[in-house]
Structures are given as C-alpha cells and as structure tokens.
Design a protein around this motif. Structure first.
Motif, PDB file in Angstrom:
ATOM      1  N   GLU A  25       0.814  -1.220   0.000  1.00  0.00           N
ATOM      2  CA  GLU A  25       0.000   0.000   0.000  1.00  0.00           C
ATOM      3  C   GLU A  25       0.852   1.275   0.000  1.00  0.00           C
ATOM      4  OE1 GLU A  25      -0.859   0.361   4.774  1.00  0.00           O
ATOM      5  OE2 GLU A  25      -1.883  -1.176   3.619  1.00  0.00           O
ATOM      6  N   THR A  44      -1.426   4.306   0.398  1.00  0.00           N
ATOM      7  CA  THR A  44      -2.731   4.301  -0.271  1.00  0.00           C
ATOM      8  C   THR A  44      -3.727   3.485   0.543  1.00  0.00           C
ATOM      9  OG1 THR A  44      -2.081   2.367  -1.585  1.00  0.00           O
ATOM     10  CG2 THR A  44      -1.741   4.550  -2.573  1.00  0.00           C
ATOM     11  N   GLU A  48      -6.485   1.899  -2.470  1.00  0.00           N
ATOM     12  CA  GLU A  48      -5.305   1.507  -3.237  1.00  0.00           C
ATOM     13  C   GLU A  48      -5.290   2.076  -4.651  1.00  0.00           C
ATOM     14  OE1 GLU A  48      -3.014  -2.599  -4.621  1.00  0.00           O
ATOM     15  OE2 GLU A  48      -4.956  -2.734  -3.605  1.00  0.00           O
ATOM     16  N   TRP A  71      -7.551  13.807  -4.933  1.00  0.00           N
ATOM     17  CA  TRP A  71      -7.394  12.597  -4.126  1.00  0.00           C
ATOM     18  C   TRP A  71      -6.466  12.933  -2.974  1.00  0.00           C
ATOM     19  CZ3 TRP A  71      -3.433   9.393  -2.371  1.00  0.00           C
ATOM     20  CH2 TRP A  71      -3.851   8.181  -1.794  1.00  0.00           C
ATOM     21  N   SER A  73      -4.561  11.122   0.587  1.00  0.00           N
ATOM     22  CA  SER A  73      -4.300   9.907   1.350  1.00  0.00           C
ATOM     23  C   SER A  73      -5.004   9.981   2.701  1.00  0.00           C
ATOM     24  CB  SER A  73      -2.792   9.719   1.536  1.00  0.00           C
ATOM     25  OG  SER A  73      -2.264  10.777   2.310  1.00  0.00           O
TER      26      SER A  73
END
Length: 132
Positions: A25, A44, A48, A71, A73
């Motif tokens: 990840e 991630t 993922e 996006w 994390s």
C-alpha cells in the motif's frame, strides 16, 4: 502490464513528478524541479486505486472541466488536486506533509503544468503503476 516507475513531466519546464518503489500500500513520490527536490513515502491504505481512479476520470474529459478533481491519502501526507482552464491547460497540484514528533514538520505545495490531451497517456501509466 505493470510498471515499477513512471513520471509526469511538465509541459512548460523540466519539472517532474516521479512515482516509484510501489510496495503493497506504499509508494514513493518525488518532485524534481529546478528549485526543489523532495520525496515522501505515501500510503494508499483504504484506497489503493484512488490515484488511478482519479486519472481514469480525468482522461474521460474531452473538453475543459470546471472545479477541482482531487485525491488525498488517509493520513493526509499526500494530496493531489487537478484543475483545467478554458484553454485546456491542466495544473496538477500536490501537497506533501511530513509530521515529525517534534517541531520539525514540513509542508510543500508544488504545481506541474500539463495539457488536457496528455491525460489519457498519464492515466494509462498510472493504472499500470498501481496495477489498476
């Protein structure tokens, strides 16, 4: 097809965003530009394929869009926000944050220019990197 490294290169300078060292990840993100070079290990976890999904969505736009596609994390150490102006110039903003246990935190916000027409190629490489 899997890829162990890929980069996004600016359309207006030699600046690059480099994705490498994917391990479960985690992956390594680097920005290399004339005046800055920074890297950060990114997780991630719980999402993922989030970055791959972001670029897949972007690659479906065949004309400029409004607003921000982004996006982030889970822990917030990596945040990507992508915008496009009316002439098809795309800006990929990345915010990197490193928290330390003391007072030596750092935060970096960088921008890279690309074009609407490049997003399909980028999306293909992102998907190959994340095996998405």
């Amino acid at each position: 097809m899997s890829m162990d490294k890929f980069s996004i290169t600016s359309s207006s300078s030699k600046e690059q965003y480099i994705f490498s060292e994917r391990d479960g990840e985690f992956f390594k993100f680097e920005v290399v530009a004339e005046s800055v070079h920074a890297s950060r290990k990114v997780t991630t976890y719980t999402d993922e394929f989030g970055i791959a999904n972001l670029f897949s969505k972007l690659s479906e736009f065949n004309s400029p869009w409004t607003g921000v596609e982004s996006w982030k994390s889970l822990e917030g150490e990596f945040e990507m926000a992508v915008t496009c102006n009316s002439t098809g110039h795309v800006t990929i903003q990345v915010k990197l944050t490193q928290w330390s246990s003391g007072s030596e935190d750092w935060h970096l916000t960088v921008h890279l220019n690309t074009e609407l027409g490049q997003l399909q190629q980028v999306a293909n490489e992102v998907r190959a990197f994340f095996n998405a």
